[in-house]
Design an enzyme around this catalytic site. Structure first.
Site, PDB file in Angstrom:
ATOM      1  N   ILE A   1     -82.121  28.323   8.830  1.00 34.98           N
ATOM      2  CA  ILE A   1     -82.721  27.291   7.754  1.00 34.98           C
ATOM      3  C   ILE A   1     -84.118  26.751   7.993  1.00 34.98           C
ATOM      4  CG2 ILE A   1     -82.100  25.256   6.309  1.00 34.98           C
ATOM      5  CD1 ILE A   1     -78.960  25.654   7.086  1.00 34.98           C
TER       6      ILE A   1
ATOM      7  N   ALA B   1     -82.572  21.398  14.493  1.00 42.00           N
ATOM      8  CA  ALA B   1     -82.041  21.971  16.034  1.00 42.00           C
ATOM      9  C   ALA B   1     -80.845  21.501  16.025  1.00 42.00           C
ATOM     10  CB  ALA B   1     -82.989  21.556  17.007  1.00 42.00           C
TER      11      ALA B   1
ATOM     12  N   THR C   1     -76.833  19.091  22.806  1.00 46.50           N
ATOM     13  CA  THR C   1     -77.782  19.100  21.767  1.00 46.50           C
ATOM     14  C   THR C   1     -77.661  18.504  20.441  1.00 46.50           C
ATOM     15  OG1 THR C   1     -78.551  21.344  22.516  1.00 46.50           O
ATOM     16  CG2 THR C   1     -78.770  20.956  20.120  1.00 46.50           C
TER      17      THR C   1
ATOM     18  N   THR D   1     -74.427  18.139   7.636  1.00 45.47           N
ATOM     19  CA  THR D   1     -73.502  19.167   6.727  1.00 45.47           C
ATOM     20  C   THR D   1     -72.530  18.446   6.305  1.00 45.47           C
ATOM     21  OG1 THR D   1     -71.987  20.827   7.405  1.00 45.47           O
ATOM     22  CG2 THR D   1     -72.502  19.360   8.973  1.00 45.47           C
ATOM     23  N   ASP D   2     -71.999  19.183   5.106  1.00 47.00           N
ATOM     24  CA  ASP D   2     -70.864  18.420   4.162  1.00 47.00           C
ATOM     25  C   ASP D   2     -69.583  18.351   5.239  1.00 47.00           C
ATOM     26  OD1 ASP D   2     -70.395  21.424   4.407  1.00 47.00           O
ATOM     27  OD2 ASP D   2     -69.996  21.435   2.173  1.00 47.00           O
ATOM     28  N   GLU D   3     -69.390  19.110   6.406  1.00 51.23           N
ATOM     29  CA  GLU D   3     -68.349  19.331   7.118  1.00 51.23           C
ATOM     30  C   GLU D   3     -67.997  17.976   7.777  1.00 51.23           C
ATOM     31  OE1 GLU D   3     -68.058  22.956   9.383  1.00 51.23           O
ATOM     32  OE2 GLU D   3     -69.520  23.970   8.118  1.00 51.23           O
TER      33      GLU D   3
ATOM     34  N   TYR E   1     -67.838  21.135  16.244  1.00 48.65           N
ATOM     35  CA  TYR E   1     -69.139  21.117  15.659  1.00 48.65           C
ATOM     36  C   TYR E   1     -69.336  19.799  14.693  1.00 48.65           C
ATOM     37  CZ  TYR E   1     -72.513  22.540  12.096  1.00 48.65           C
ATOM     38  OH  TYR E   1     -73.495  22.457  10.887  1.00 48.65           O
ATOM     39  N   SER E   2     -68.552  19.729  13.770  1.00 46.29           N
ATOM     40  CA  SER E   2     -68.537  18.833  12.843  1.00 46.29           C
ATOM     41  C   SER E   2     -68.457  17.384  13.261  1.00 46.29           C
ATOM     42  CB  SER E   2     -67.652  18.894  11.588  1.00 46.29           C
ATOM     43  OG  SER E   2     -66.413  19.087  11.875  1.00 46.29           O
TER      44      SER E   2
ATOM     45  N   LYS F   1     -72.043  16.624  14.606  1.00 44.28           N
ATOM     46  CA  LYS F   1     -72.863  16.368  13.738  1.00 44.28           C
ATOM     47  C   LYS F   1     -72.619  14.788  13.027  1.00 44.28           C
ATOM     48  CE  LYS F   1     -75.781  19.040  12.108  1.00 44.28           C
ATOM     49  NZ  LYS F   1     -77.005  18.950  12.453  1.00 44.28           N
TER      50      LYS F   1
ATOM     51  N   LYS G   1     -72.094  34.251  11.309  1.00 43.00           N
ATOM     52  CA  LYS G   1     -71.663  33.810  10.098  1.00 43.00           C
ATOM     53  C   LYS G   1     -70.981  34.500   9.032  1.00 43.00           C
ATOM     54  CE  LYS G   1     -73.319  29.799  11.897  1.00 43.00           C
ATOM     55  NZ  LYS G   1     -74.429  29.317  11.995  1.00 43.00           N
TER      56      LYS G   1
ATOM     57  N   TYR H   1     -60.182  35.185   8.000  1.00 41.91           N
ATOM     58  CA  TYR H   1     -59.125  34.446   8.456  1.00 41.91           C
ATOM     59  C   TYR H   1     -58.216  33.937   7.673  1.00 41.91           C
ATOM     60  CZ  TYR H   1     -63.096  33.522  12.166  1.00 41.91           C
ATOM     61  OH  TYR H   1     -64.154  33.648  12.998  1.00 41.91           O
TER      62      TYR H   1
HETATM   63  P1  NAD Z   1     -79.190  28.181  13.478  1.00 42.39           P
HETATM   64  O1  NAD Z   1     -78.304  28.197  14.608  1.00 42.39           O
HETATM   65  O2  NAD Z   1     -79.286  29.308  12.711  1.00 42.39           O
HETATM   66  O3  NAD Z   1     -80.438  27.634  14.175  1.00 42.39           O
HETATM   67  C1  NAD Z   1     -80.536  26.539  15.082  1.00 42.39           C
HETATM   68  C2  NAD Z   1     -81.994  26.822  15.565  1.00 42.39           C
HETATM   69  O4  NAD Z   1     -81.945  25.576  16.838  1.00 42.39           O
HETATM   70  C3  NAD Z   1     -82.092  27.872  16.756  1.00 42.39           C
HETATM   71  O5  NAD Z   1     -83.527  28.261  16.407  1.00 42.39           O
HETATM   72  C4  NAD Z   1     -82.039  27.370  18.006  1.00 42.39           C
HETATM   73  O6  NAD Z   1     -82.791  28.111  18.957  1.00 42.39           O
HETATM   74  C5  NAD Z   1     -82.409  26.028  17.877  1.00 42.39           C
HETATM   75  N1  NAD Z   1     -81.969  25.125  18.863  1.00 42.39           N
HETATM   76  C6  NAD Z   1     -80.560  24.997  19.348  1.00 42.39           C
HETATM   77  N2  NAD Z   1     -80.411  24.107  20.219  1.00 42.39           N
HETATM   78  C7  NAD Z   1     -81.628  23.323  20.678  1.00 42.39           C
HETATM   79  C8  NAD Z   1     -82.205  22.358  21.386  1.00 42.39           C
HETATM   80  N3  NAD Z   1     -81.358  22.005  22.361  1.00 42.39           N
HETATM   81  N4  NAD Z   1     -83.493  22.104  21.268  1.00 42.39           N
HETATM   82  C9  NAD Z   1     -84.510  22.859  20.586  1.00 42.39           C
HETATM   83  N5  NAD Z   1     -83.934  24.079  19.706  1.00 42.39           N
HETATM   84  C10 NAD Z   1     -82.613  24.202  19.607  1.00 42.39           C
HETATM   85  O7  NAD Z   1     -78.650  27.064  12.565  1.00 42.39           O
HETATM   86  P2  NAD Z   1     -78.774  26.824  10.935  1.00 42.39           P
HETATM   87  O8  NAD Z   1     -77.776  27.513  10.211  1.00 42.39           O
HETATM   88  O9  NAD Z   1     -80.212  27.192  10.678  1.00 42.39           O
HETATM   89  O10 NAD Z   1     -78.808  25.132  10.719  1.00 42.39           O
HETATM   90  C11 NAD Z   1     -79.814  24.380  10.885  1.00 42.39           C
HETATM   91  C12 NAD Z   1     -79.417  22.892  10.622  1.00 42.39           C
HETATM   92  O11 NAD Z   1     -78.694  23.061   9.521  1.00 42.39           O
HETATM   93  C13 NAD Z   1     -78.099  22.535  11.750  1.00 42.39           C
HETATM   94  O12 NAD Z   1     -78.475  21.188  12.084  1.00 42.39           O
HETATM   95  C14 NAD Z   1     -76.891  22.637  11.237  1.00 42.39           C
HETATM   96  O13 NAD Z   1     -76.078  21.715  11.492  1.00 42.39           O
HETATM   97  C15 NAD Z   1     -77.525  22.291   9.582  1.00 42.39           C
HETATM   98  N6  NAD Z   1     -76.426  22.768   8.518  1.00 42.39           N
HETATM   99  C16 NAD Z   1     -76.577  24.251   8.602  1.00 42.39           C
HETATM  100  C17 NAD Z   1     -75.605  24.597   7.357  1.00 42.39           C
HETATM  101  C18 NAD Z   1     -75.470  26.102   7.248  1.00 42.39           C
HETATM  102  O14 NAD Z   1     -74.816  26.676   6.472  1.00 42.39           O
HETATM  103  N7  NAD Z   1     -75.931  27.273   8.211  1.00 42.39           N
HETATM  104  C19 NAD Z   1     -75.224  23.969   6.404  1.00 42.39           C
HETATM  105  C20 NAD Z   1     -75.482  22.457   6.571  1.00 42.39           C
HETATM  106  C21 NAD Z   1     -76.320  21.955   7.327  1.00 42.39           C
HETATM  107  P1  TYD Z   2     -68.684  30.121   8.592  1.00 42.16           P
HETATM  108  O1  TYD Z   2     -69.777  30.931   8.080  1.00 42.16           O
HETATM  109  O2  TYD Z   2     -68.152  30.135  10.169  1.00 42.16           O
HETATM  110  O3  TYD Z   2     -69.029  28.573   8.103  1.00 42.16           O
HETATM  111  P2  TYD Z   2     -68.062  27.262   8.445  1.00 42.16           P
HETATM  112  O4  TYD Z   2     -67.010  27.205   9.234  1.00 42.16           O
HETATM  113  O5  TYD Z   2     -69.351  26.203   9.157  1.00 42.16           O
HETATM  114  O6  TYD Z   2     -67.959  26.670   6.891  1.00 42.16           O
HETATM  115  O7  TYD Z   2     -67.549  30.462   7.814  1.00 42.16           O
HETATM  116  C1  TYD Z   2     -67.171  30.196   6.294  1.00 42.16           C
HETATM  117  C2  TYD Z   2     -65.807  30.481   6.027  1.00 42.16           C
HETATM  118  O8  TYD Z   2     -65.419  31.991   6.391  1.00 42.16           O
HETATM  119  C3  TYD Z   2     -64.918  29.873   6.539  1.00 42.16           C
HETATM  120  O9  TYD Z   2     -63.677  29.377   5.876  1.00 42.16           O
HETATM  121  C4  TYD Z   2     -64.402  30.721   7.821  1.00 42.16           C
HETATM  122  C5  TYD Z   2     -64.395  31.756   7.421  1.00 42.16           C
HETATM  123  N1  TYD Z   2     -64.698  33.000   8.131  1.00 42.16           N
HETATM  124  C6  TYD Z   2     -63.782  34.362   8.233  1.00 42.16           C
HETATM  125  O10 TYD Z   2     -62.773  34.308   7.289  1.00 42.16           O
HETATM  126  N2  TYD Z   2     -64.099  35.119   8.938  1.00 42.16           N
HETATM  127  C7  TYD Z   2     -65.014  35.126   9.840  1.00 42.16           C
HETATM  128  O11 TYD Z   2     -65.278  36.069  10.717  1.00 42.16           O
HETATM  129  C8  TYD Z   2     -65.958  33.945   9.765  1.00 42.16           C
HETATM  130  C9  TYD Z   2     -67.219  33.902  10.801  1.00 42.16           C
HETATM  131  C10 TYD Z   2     -65.725  33.034   9.020  1.00 42.16           C
END
Ligand code: NAD
Ligand code: TYD
Length: 336
Positions: free
Chosen positions: A13, A83, A101, A126-128, A151-152, A155, A190, A208
């Site tokens: 993101i 991050a 972190t 996150t909504d989680e 994780y949640s 956060k 993911k 899953y």
């Molecule tokens: P990601 O795992 O793709 O990226 C995380 C980034 O943070 C990486 O570039 C990593 O190198 C960096 N990082 C990790 N630990 C660090 C540290 N200690 N210091 C500096 N950099 C560090 O994650 P993402 O999916 O892009 O998510 C970004 C943010 O958005 C997160 O805070 C996550 O909780 C939040 N978020 C994600 C989603 C989603 O669907 N992916 C939804 C809602 C909120």
């Molecule tokens: P994920 O992308 O890990 O996001 P989050 O758990 O943070 O919502 O997973 C999205 C949904 O997909 C979640 O219900 C778990 C499911 N899932 C699978 O069924 N198989 C997989 O291999 C993964 C990674 C996720």
């Protein structure tokens, strides 16, 4: 809003946000602080490597000395904290980096931002943090926090600290809580990128449990647009939910991906459920629509099609990841 410090900008993101902001807004400068963990990839922003409007700093948000120096000298108007350790399955296997972190790291950077008087700190959450819903209802900004995974929980703890800095020190902070993102540059552990890339490689897609868990999906560009709107118009001390108005059961998404990639449903492999697997997430995004006029633009089918096209065009990007450390990690833990 001229000078912005983004953390975690080499992740999914964060890199989409940096790209959007640099392409959209003239005259801004973005500094990207990223530790380059397994999820951080310099290639995600390679096109801006030589831009005068962009600087990369390799460093950790837990490193108080580095963070203080960077913010003291940076004259930033805004910090956006992306991050984090972000994958639920990894947090179940080992929560320790998530605690250090996501909680301690957030406090370190938040404290430096306050000390050196950055006018606004945005926490990307996150909504989680709200936990799991039954078949009905939606998360609103006043739904009590009830996180279920390490994780949640990490956060939610960070959200509490960000809230406390506003209430205790009067430091201007905003928290955004977004639903599940999909789109280009998402790390292929993911759900959506894992299923797309496995399908392209003719490997089974591991679903899953009964596959009926529900998530609300938003295209990453809509999330980034919403973050920008919040940065410009949001009110300090507030929480804004960001959602896609797009609830889908995992099994339906799995089937849609396989159909779009031209593969049979028989590639779905039902596997052991994730421990503590939240059943349903659904966001009420009325507040951000009403107060900031911000609505998602992508519809899910078009967004999924264009995401699949991106993964088809960028095979080198994900194949390099899938054949590296990631492969050993997952082979050991899940046999995936
Ligand atoms: P990601 O795992 O793709 O990226 C995380 C980034 O943070 C990486 O570039 C990593 O190198 C960096 N990082 C990790 N630990 C660090 C540290 N200690 N210091 C500096 N950099 C560090 O994650 P993402 O999916 O892009 O998510 C970004 C943010 O958005 C997160 O805070 C996550 O909780 C939040 N978020 C994600 C989603 C989603 O669907 N992916 C939804 C809602 C909120
Ligand atoms: P994920 O992308 O890990 O996001 P989050 O758990 O943070 O919502 O997973 C999205 C949904 O997909 C979640 O219900 C778990 C499911 N899932 C699978 O069924 N198989 C997989 O291999 C993964 C990674 C996720």
């Amino acid at each position: 809003m001229k000078r912005i410090l983004v953390t975690g900008g080499c992740g999914f993101i964060g890199s989409n946000f940096v790209r959007m902001a640099l392409n959209k807004i003239k005259g801004i400068h973005i500094t990207n602080l990223d530790a380059l963990t397994y999820a951080g990839n310099l290639k995600n922003l390679i096109d801006f490597k030589d831009s005068a409007n962009y600087a990369f700093v390799k460093g950790d948000i837990r490193d108080g000395k580095l963070v203080s120096t960077l913010i003291k000298d940076g004259r930033f108007d805004l910090v956006v904290n992306f991050a984090a350790e972000s994958h639920v399955d990894r947090s179940i296997l080992d929560p320790s980096d998530f605690i250090s972190t996501n909680i301690a790291g957030t406090q370190t950077i938040l404290n430096a931002a306050m000390t050196f008087q950055v006018p606004l700190f945005m926490q990307v959450s996150t909504d989680e943090v709200y936990g799991s819903l039954g078949p009905d209802g939606y998360f609103t900004e006043i739904t009590p926090l009830a996180p279920n995974s390490p994780y949640s929980a990490s956060k939610a703890s960070a959200d509490m600290l960000v809230r406390a800095y506003f209430h205790t020190y009067n430091y201007p902070t905003i928290i955004t809580r977004c639903s599940n993102n999909y789109g280009p540059y998402q790390f292929p552990e993911k759900f959506i990128p894992l299923f797309v890339t496995n399908a392209l490689e003719n490997k089974p897609v591991p679903l899953y449990g009964d596959g009926k868990n529900v998530r609300d999906w938003i295209h990453v560009e809509d999330h980034c647009e919403a973050l920008w709107t919040v940065a410009e118009k949001g009110k300090p001390g507030e929480v804004y939910n960001i959602g896609g108005n797009c609830e889908r059961a995992n099994v339906d998404i799995a089937r849609e991906i396989l159909r779009l990639v031209g593969k049979p449903d028989s590639m779905i492999q039902f596997v052991k459920d994730r421990p503590g697997h939240d059943r349903r997430y659904a966001i009420d995004n009325a507040k951000i629509i009403k107060e900031l006029g911000c609505k998602p633009k992508w519809n899910f089918t078009d967004g999924l099609k264009s995401t699949i096209e991106w993964y088809k065009k960028n095979t080198a990007w994900w194949q390099e990841i899938k054949s590296g450390e990631y492969k050993n990690y997952y082979a050991k833990q899940y046999g995936k």
